[in-house]
Design a protein around this motif. Structure first.
Motif, PDB file in Angstrom:
ATOM      1  N   GLU A 244      29.632  47.540  37.280  1.00 17.29           N
ATOM      2  CA  GLU A 244      30.494  46.705  36.432  1.00 17.29           C
ATOM      3  C   GLU A 244      30.338  45.229  36.820  1.00 17.29           C
ATOM      4  N   GLU A 247      27.006  44.061  35.376  1.00 18.89           N
ATOM      5  CA  GLU A 247      26.987  43.959  33.914  1.00 18.89           C
ATOM      6  C   GLU A 247      28.004  42.962  33.376  1.00 18.89           C
ATOM      7  N   GLY A 248      28.835  42.426  34.230  1.00 20.21           N
ATOM      8  CA  GLY A 248      29.778  41.388  33.795  1.00 20.21           C
ATOM      9  C   GLY A 248      31.149  41.904  33.401  1.00 20.21           C
ATOM     10  N   THR A 249      31.302  43.214  33.292  1.00 16.25           N
ATOM     11  CA  THR A 249      32.603  43.736  32.864  1.00 16.25           C
ATOM     12  C   THR A 249      33.667  43.572  33.958  1.00 16.25           C
ATOM     13  N   LYS A 251      33.939  41.013  35.824  1.00 14.01           N
ATOM     14  CA  LYS A 251      34.393  39.636  35.643  1.00 14.01           C
ATOM     15  C   LYS A 251      35.446  39.579  34.534  1.00 14.01           C
ATOM     16  N   ARG A 252      35.147  40.294  33.460  1.00 11.97           N
ATOM     17  CA  ARG A 252      36.090  40.291  32.336  1.00 11.97           C
ATOM     18  C   ARG A 252      37.400  40.988  32.724  1.00 11.97           C
ATOM     19  N   LEU A 253      37.287  42.034  33.546  1.00 12.46           N
ATOM     20  CA  LEU A 253      38.509  42.700  34.023  1.00 12.46           C
ATOM     21  C   LEU A 253      39.346  41.727  34.852  1.00 12.46           C
ATOM     22  N   LEU A 254      38.647  40.882  35.601  1.00  9.25           N
ATOM     23  CA  LEU A 254      39.363  39.921  36.440  1.00  9.25           C
ATOM     24  C   LEU A 254      40.040  38.816  35.632  1.00  9.25           C
ATOM     25  N   TYR A 255      39.557  38.585  34.407  1.00 13.01           N
ATOM     26  CA  TYR A 255      40.214  37.590  33.544  1.00 13.01           C
ATOM     27  C   TYR A 255      41.591  38.077  33.103  1.00 13.01           C
ATOM     28  N   ALA A 256      41.763  39.410  33.091  1.00 10.32           N
ATOM     29  CA  ALA A 256      43.008  39.988  32.579  1.00 10.32           C
ATOM     30  C   ALA A 256      44.150  39.785  33.571  1.00 10.32           C
ATOM     31  N   PRO A 257      45.372  39.712  33.036  1.00  9.20           N
ATOM     32  CA  PRO A 257      46.508  39.445  33.931  1.00  9.20           C
ATOM     33  C   PRO A 257      46.932  40.668  34.730  1.00  9.20           C
ATOM     34  N   VAL A 415      31.735  37.656  42.549  1.00  8.00           N
ATOM     35  CA  VAL A 415      31.582  37.946  41.127  1.00  8.00           C
ATOM     36  C   VAL A 415      31.197  36.699  40.366  1.00  8.00           C
ATOM     37  N   ALA A 416      31.905  35.646  40.674  1.00  3.09           N
ATOM     38  CA  ALA A 416      31.634  34.402  39.940  1.00  3.09           C
ATOM     39  C   ALA A 416      30.395  33.734  40.494  1.00  3.09           C
TER      40      ALA A 416
END
Lengths: 416, 308
Positions: A244, A247-249, A251-257, A415-416
């Motif tokens: 994950e 594949e970048g997902t 990172k997107r999960l980490l954007y969530a609150p 991640v970043a």
């Protein structure tokens, strides 16, 4: 956390290959290990018996009868020999072992004392000797056990109630003898409790439970294979955490609150659910298809399944947390699982192993889980008997979860 | 809406962002333009609360990104560079999943997902697994996933990489629509035409520093003129190029085999420039006169092309 676990389950259910590998492969392996360890097709197989010496220094009816019974077994063949020659031959490596019935064996059984029997073996062939020892112990117990126990009970009754009437004593002896009568003759008394309180006051004599046939080999093949396969499965799930990330997902999960640790625990929850289902399916197969008889409490079996699944799930995220990449995690997991399975008793039963290996085994998930399954499936153990296995699985799981949580936080920045 | 003050971020010895200060108003379509490695993604990662700056502060909708990350996260939607989606889930399942992470009820998430898929003209494929989608379609779902919780701010990190022209055009139209609805957009890219078309204000970032910021006209004015003479040489002689630079002072920028010369009067400045080059023995391969666009502005500001 639950949302992440549910998402992973949905993805998993779409992966037909993954499904087959998760459920079919372990079942195939359990069957193969079952055959290899002798838990399956035992009656039909013409196995080569292990040939050892026997020295009968007692020459009593009891020792002769015991030797005959042992010799009639498929797995053991006994060759009579004198003690000195036999010892010499074992020491020279000409024979694996020698069983010695010392003088007084028969009397000892009669008097309910400790039977003087000894097994000498070639210490260079410890693994084979362990096998013989295992076969001898279980069979000797079966042959001598009932007779010896009967005598021991009578001895104990005599000591505690010296003034008891001889006719009552005879009655007690008959009652006890009845409890040890072969199954086919007395089906109706097997589970009964016989009270003869009217004759001997408060003395209550309970029949000993009939020894059920416990298929240790099948338990070994189920528990050993199940834990090993579970570890491989959860390691793959742990690695998917790194997938994950790649594949970048992630990172997107980490954007969530949400707390980043929820992502880790979501993966763990998914691993645990899958591992639990996997274990239940494997056990169900072993019971219904391979014919394993569960002698223990089902609740304890389930408790052990849950704690094993927890420890394995923690192992999966632990491996992911200490690895830099998915490939690294996969390689590391393979090495660690193979080592744990080798020393923990998944590949080779623990009683085959030398003492130092058995000491090393306690650091593995496999060891505690397999021990727990032996206790719950085979020995009808109580909670206190399996408490140590459960506590150790929880301890190992929690320790790995804490380390994983710490390392995962560190990895977030990568991640970043 | 977004206030960035003197943020700095280093990775080891590499300073990715070096004191960037920037304010973006509500409803603004702000383009952050810069070459690869300029610090765009690091800035977006700081804004999205993923990275903590080493120094400086960032406030989003009045909330501090470090202390009030949860509130900031509810306000922002992020479109990452990667196609951060699950290939084994359908478009609809993907959007519902991402929506549910923002605590949207399942039914609402499903309704919004369908709405988004309609907007991006993908509703006919809503139940198809994402792995069956083309790159352009996935890019559209990638944007839709960032909008599922109806954020007030959209952070987009090169969202059209690898997108076919048709899909790209459609994405531009939808983004214009979002902007018209009052959504604040920060759009990072190294595609100048995208920024020119879409953005009301542009920031140029290079080597971690915001070197210019304003509307396209303001940037043109900032870069000093509206025309640029670009001379490419056959034989590179750094010492002689330096002499040229001295002669024409700060108007000349030199990078590799190329000289760019800002001028307001090409007719007056071109002949002496050519003469001097000839005198110095420099062989000219190519001369171009360009109207200042973002590319030339960037060139005039940094001496480098944006894609280098």
């Amino acid at each position: 956390m639950i949302k992440i676990a549910l998402k992973d389950i949905r993805i998993f259910l779409r992966d037909i290959k993954g499904l087959l590998l998760t459920f079919l492969l372990p079942i195939v392996l359990i069957t193969l290990f079952g055959l290899a360890f002798g838990g399956l097709a035992r009656n039909s197989a013409k196995d080569r018996p292990a040939n050892i010496y026997v020295a009968d220094l007692d020459s009593s009816a009891a020792s002769i009868q015991t030797i005959q019974k042992l010799d009639s077994l498929d797995e053991i063949a006994l060759t009579p020999i004198s003690l000195a020659v036999g010892k010499e031959n074992v020491m020279n490596g000409n024979k694996l072992a020698m069983l010695v019935f010392y003088q007084g064996f028969g009397d000892s059984i009669e008097s309910g004392g400790t039977e003087p029997v000894e097994l000498f073996y070639d210490d260079a062939r410890e693994l084979e000797a362990n096998l013989i020892q295992y076969a001898l112990i279980s069979n000797l117990m079966e042959i001598m056990g009932s007779q010896s126990i009967r005598k021991k009970i009578m001895k104990s009754v005599n000591q505690r109630f010296p003034d008891i009437d001889s006719s009552i004593m005879a009655n007690i002896e008959d009652e006890i003898a009845l409890q040890f009568t072969p199954v086919s003759n007395k089906e109706d008394t097997l589970s009964a409790t016989t009270t003869i309180g009217s004759q001997i006051g408060s003395l209550k004599v309970s029949p000993l439970a009939r020894k059920k046939s416990i298929d240790w080999a099948l338990i070994q093949s189920f528990a050993g294979t199940a834990v090993m396969m579970l570890l491989f499965g959860v390691a793959a799930i742990g690695s998917s955490l790194l997938g994950e990330r790649d594949e970048g997902t992630l990172k997107r999960l980490l954007y969530a609150p949400m707390n980043p640790l929820q992502i880790l625990f979501g993966k763990m929850l998914y691993s645990m659910l899958l591992a639990t289902i996997q274990l239940i399916v494997m056990l169900a197969f072993t019971v219904w298809v391979l014919g394993l008889e569960i002698n223990g409490n089902l609740f304890y079996v389930f408790l052990l399944i849950i704690t094993t699944a927890y420890a394995c799930a923690s192992f999966g995220v632990f491996i992911a947390s200490i690895s830099g990449s998915r490939k690294q995690a996969e390689s590391l997991a393979t090495i660690v699982i193979l080592i744990m399975s080798a020393i923990g008793g998944s590949m080779i039963p623990l009683f085959f192993m030398p003492a130092f290996m058995r000491k090393m085994a306690v650091v593995t998930i496999n060891y505690w889980s397999i021990q727990g399954f032996f206790d719950t499936l085979g020995r009808n153990a109580g909670f206190m008997d399996i408490a140590l296995s459960i506590a150790m699985l929880l301890l190992i799981g929690t320790a790995m979860t804490v380390v994983s949580a710490f390392l995962f936080r560190k990895h977030i920045y990568k991640v970043a | 809406m977004i206030e960035i003050r003197r943020i700095k971020k280093a990775f080891g010895k590499t300073e990715a962002v070096r004191g960037v200060t920037l304010t973006v108003s509500k409803g603004e379509f702000f383009g952050l333009l810069g070459p690869n490695g300029a610090g765009k993604t690091t800035t977006i990662n700081i804004l999205s609360t993923l990275l903590k700056p080493d120094a400086g502060t960032v406030r989003i909708g009045g909330y501090d990104v470090q202390r009030e990350a949860a509130q900031c996260k509810q306000l922002i939607g992020v479109v990452p560079q990667e196609l951060a989606l699950y290939d084994d889930l359908s478009a609809m399942e993907n959007l519902i999943f991402w929506g549910r992470l923002y605590n949207i009820k399942r039914a609402d998430a499903a309704e919004r997902s369908l709405e988004m898929l309609r907007l991006f003209e993908l509703d006919h494929r809503r139940n198809s697994l994402l792995k069956t989608f083309s790159g352009g379609m996935k890019r559209r779902v990638n944007i839709a996933a960032a909008m599922i919780h109806r954020p007030e701010i959209l952070l987009m990190d090169e969202p059209t990489v690898g997108v076919d022209p048709q899909s790209r055009h459609q994405i531009y139209q939808i983004l214009a629509q979002f902007s018209a609805q009052g959504i604040t957009i920060i759009y990072t890219t190294h595609q100048m035409d995208e920024v020119e078309k879409l953005c009301s204000r542009i920031g140029i970032i290079d080597h971690g520093k915001l070197i210019a910021c304003g509307t396209l006209d303001e940037l043109r004015a900032f870069s000093g003129d509206s025309q640029l003479i670009v001379v490419t040489f056959e034989n590179i002689q750094p010492d002689k190029l330096e002499m040229l630079k001295k002669k024409f002072s700060q108007s000349v920028k030199i990078a590799d085999d190329r000289l760019s010369f800002k001028t307001e009067n090409v007719a007056a400045d071109l002949p002496p420039l050519i003469s001097l080059c000839t005198e110095l023995g420099l062989i000219i391969r190519h001369v171009a006169i360009e109207r200042a666009n973002l590319e030339t502005i960037f060139l005039s500001l940094t001496g480098r092309k944006l894609r280098e």
